[in-house]
Every structure is written in C-alpha cells, then in structure tokens.
Scaffold this active site. Structure first.
Site, PDB file in Angstrom:
ATOM      1  N   ARG A 168       4.074 -21.928 -43.901  1.00  0.00           N
ATOM      2  CA  ARG A 168       4.533 -21.328 -45.164  1.00  0.00           C
ATOM      3  C   ARG A 168       3.827 -21.918 -46.389  1.00  0.00           C
ATOM      4  O   ARG A 168       4.417 -22.058 -47.457  1.00  0.00           O
ATOM      5  CB  ARG A 168       6.063 -21.443 -45.336  1.00  0.00           C
ATOM      6  CG  ARG A 168       6.852 -20.753 -44.258  1.00  0.00           C
ATOM      7  CD  ARG A 168       6.648 -19.238 -44.245  1.00  0.00           C
ATOM      8  NE  ARG A 168       7.307 -18.663 -43.082  1.00  0.00           N
ATOM      9  CZ  ARG A 168       6.692 -18.414 -41.917  1.00  0.00           C
ATOM     10  NH1 ARG A 168       5.391 -18.634 -41.775  1.00  0.00           N
ATOM     11  NH2 ARG A 168       7.353 -17.902 -40.906  1.00  0.00           N
ATOM     12  N   SER A 218      14.783 -15.922 -45.586  1.00  0.00           N
ATOM     13  CA  SER A 218      15.201 -17.284 -45.234  1.00  0.00           C
ATOM     14  C   SER A 218      14.999 -18.200 -46.429  1.00  0.00           C
ATOM     15  O   SER A 218      13.909 -18.268 -46.979  1.00  0.00           O
ATOM     16  CB  SER A 218      14.368 -17.808 -44.065  1.00  0.00           C
ATOM     17  OG  SER A 218      14.623 -17.030 -42.931  1.00  0.00           O
ATOM     18  N   GLU A 288      12.143 -22.758 -48.882  1.00  0.00           N
ATOM     19  CA  GLU A 288      10.943 -21.923 -48.720  1.00  0.00           C
ATOM     20  C   GLU A 288      10.815 -21.042 -49.972  1.00  0.00           C
ATOM     21  O   GLU A 288       9.731 -20.774 -50.463  1.00  0.00           O
ATOM     22  CB  GLU A 288      11.105 -21.056 -47.468  1.00  0.00           C
ATOM     23  CG  GLU A 288       9.971 -20.081 -47.254  1.00  0.00           C
ATOM     24  CD  GLU A 288      10.135 -19.301 -45.951  1.00  0.00           C
ATOM     25  OE1 GLU A 288      10.599 -19.873 -44.947  1.00  0.00           O
ATOM     26  OE2 GLU A 288       9.798 -18.105 -45.967  1.00  0.00           O
TER      27      GLU A 288
END
Ligand SMILES: Cc1cc2nc3c(=O)[nH]c(=O)nc-3n(C[C@H](O)[C@H](O)[C@H](O)COP(=O)(O)OP(=O)(O)OC[C@H]3O[C@@H](n4cnc5c(N)ncnc54)[C@H](O)[C@@H]3O)c2cc1C
Length: 296
Positions: A168, A218, A288
């Site tokens: 990520r 998420s 994230e």
C-alpha cells in the site's frame, strides 16, 4: 492576475464531503479540476510560484478530510483526464481513469490480469500511488511504466522498479511525484473467463463489504501476521459507534458513515479502535486511509 481569471472553473470554499467517498469533512480553500494535462500543469505552476500548498486527489476513495477542511488547493485529477488506449497487450491509461473502466476495456479486448482491480473504486493515479490490491494481486504486478511529474515539475517516465512499490505504498509520497498516466501490461486471455472472474470478485465484494454506506474501504493496513478486521472483531468492536461513525457490522475493517458522521467522529473511532486493539493484542494498527487536514 487573480486565480479565477486565469482558471475560470476554479472553486473556492468547496465542501470536500462532495468529493470523498466517506462523505465527511470541511471545505477546501481552493478546488480545481483541470480539463486536461496542460491546464493542470499551468495551475500547479501557479500554486507553486505563489507558495500555495496543494494536494492531489483522484477519486477520493482513500481519504479522510478533517472538519476544518484544507488550507490551500486541492487538485482533482478525475474524469476529465481519463483516456484509455489499448495497444497490443498494453493499456495506456491517464491518471483519472477509473480502475473499473480500465478493467471493462481490458475484458472487452480479451486482456487478462486486471480482474483483481475491477471492484476497487479508485482512479489509476490513486491506485498506483497506493499500490492498491485485492485477491492476491497489486498494481505493482501489472504496471510497466508510469509517466510522472517530479517535485520540480519535470516530466519523467519511471519503470516499475523505480516506483518502489511496497504494501500500500509507492515512491509517489516519498518523492512527491504526480502521476499523469500509466502503461499497464496484461496478457491475452479468454473474454468469458475474464468476465466470469470479474463477476466472481464482484459477488465476493458485495457479500463481504458494506457497499451501501459511505466509507473509504479498509481503514487500516494489514498488520504483519494478522488481519485488521479480525483483530477488531475479536476486540469486541463490531458495530462500535461514535457519533455517526460505526465499525461496519458487515466487515470490521471498514468504518462506515451512518449518514451524519463528522470527520471527528471517524477519527475518534479510529483512535478508539487503535487503543483497544493495542491493549488487547499488543498490535499497532496503522491507517491505510490518508488523513488530510488538521486532526486533534
Ligand atoms: C468500498 C471501497 C472498497 C475498497 N477496496 C479496496 C481494495 O480492495 N483494495 C485497495 O487497495 N483499496 C481499496 N479501497 C481504497 C481505495 O479505493 C484505493 O486506495 C484507491 O486506489 C484510491 O484511489 P483514489 O483515486 O480514490 O485515490 P484518492 O483517495 O483520491 O487518493 C489516495 C492517495 O493517492 C494520491 N493520488 C491520487 N491520485 C494521484 C496522482 N494522479 N498522482 C499522485 N498521487 C495521487 C493522493 O494524493 C492520496 O495520497 C476501497 C475503497 C472503498 C471506498
């Protein structure tokens, strides 16, 4: 000359809740969605020369903007810079193209390898910046090269390796790159198999994710050796609510906006989850989602 004389479609005090998938957050002082790359470069030159801080956004599906909003300029690289071209086994997509569109065009051209991204609601620019992924594949597996502007607004073409893709993350944040377009390498495949796989992924998403409520997907990165959603669930936080923000009943890794959430509600819930999971399991959850503006 004034900013709005030079760029007639610039907006002032633009509510960011209209532009991010969480549907929360305050106003951006300046908001600009360029019509093309030339407009974009002129605008970014102007803000840099005038020392106006700026951020780049794509489709706003991985952002939490504070209730105080954003000082400076938000530049949205969206639908207007979104051409998609197929050349042999490659797809050349501009930064604002939606992943779902790229996936659709890949399928129409019997190109396989992009199915994993078909349900990720981001843009090509945002997905490469984040090295977005699903079902065991990430953007790093399909990106051949990326056209960027570096922090001096110099044009560069970077190979996959130079993008420093990680979980990520990519070189984009570290070097302040702006992604203009990407060359995506796929393979010849069978059209009906490609469509079937996309449909299977779509059904899996629909059955597991709260797609009917605003969210940013998420919220936390996957901590090594664990799943964030599982830790949150085991900490007893399913459905935990602060103001209008709630740990999704359907997928504990998601925070959803029940309709009237503020960014502060979401942020307080993030902090509460992090504290509870740490106390319970000694695991630090890292966000994230990008927090933009002032929190705390
Ligand atoms: C329902 C839902 C499901 C999701 N599922 C997934 C999933 O399965 N996998 C996954 O990885 N993510 C998922 N996400 C998160 C999100 O969609 C991805 O991270 C996506 O790649 C973000 O793209 P975006 O265009 O919306 O980026 P934005 O949210 O607009 O921006 C994200 C970051 O990228 C930067 N950025 C955007 N465009 C550019 C550009 N052109 N140049 C440089 N930097 C840029 C921004 O500055 C910011 O730091 C999901 C989100 C939602 C709401």
């Amino acid at each position: 000359m004034q900013l709005n004389e030079l760029f007639p479609n610039v907006k002032f005090d633009e509510p960011m809740k209209n532009h991010i998938s969480f549907k929360v957050g305050g106003k951006a002082d300046i908001f600009f969605e360029p019509d093309n790359v030339r407009d974009f470069i002129e605008f970014i030159r102007y803000v840099k020369e005038n020392n106006i801080p700026y951020i780049i956004m794509g489709n706003g599906t991985n952002m939490l903007v504070s209730d105080d909003g954003i000082r400076g300029a938000v530049i949205k690289l969206g639908d207007k810079i979104s051409s998609i071209e197929v050349i042999d086994d490659f797809i050349i997509a501009q930064c604002g193209a939606k992943l779902s569109e790229v996936a659709k065009i890949a399928a129409e051209n019997s190109l396989t390898g992009f199915e994993f991204a078909s349900g990720i609601p981001g843009s090509v620019g945002g997905a490469i910046a984040m090295n977005a992924g699903a079902y065991g594949k990430e953007m790093k597996d399909v990106v051949e090269e990326v056209e960027v502007l570096d922090s001096n607004l110099e044009y560069k073409v970077l190979k996959n390796k130079e993008m420093e893709f990680g979980y990520r993350k990519s070189a984009v944040e570290k070097h302040n790159y702006i992604i203009l377009s990407a060359k995506i390498k796929l393979m010849k495949g069978n059209k009906s198999d490609i469509k079937a796989l996309m449909q299977e992924y779509d059904e899996r998403r629909r059955s597991k994710q709260p797609l009917d409520l605003p969210s940013a997907g998420s919220v936390f990165k996957r901590p090594e050796g664990y799943y964030a959603g599982k830790l949150i669930e085991e900490a007893g936080l399913r459905g935990k609510t602060i103001g209008g923000a709630q740990v999704s009943e359907k997928h504990c890794g998601f925070i959803v906006n029940k309709g009237n959430a503020t960014a502060a509600d979401v942020y307080d819930l993030i902090k509460y989850i992090q504290k509870t999971v740490y106390e319970r399991f000694g695991v630090e959850l890292e966000t994230e989602v990008k927090l933009i503006g002032k929190f705390e």
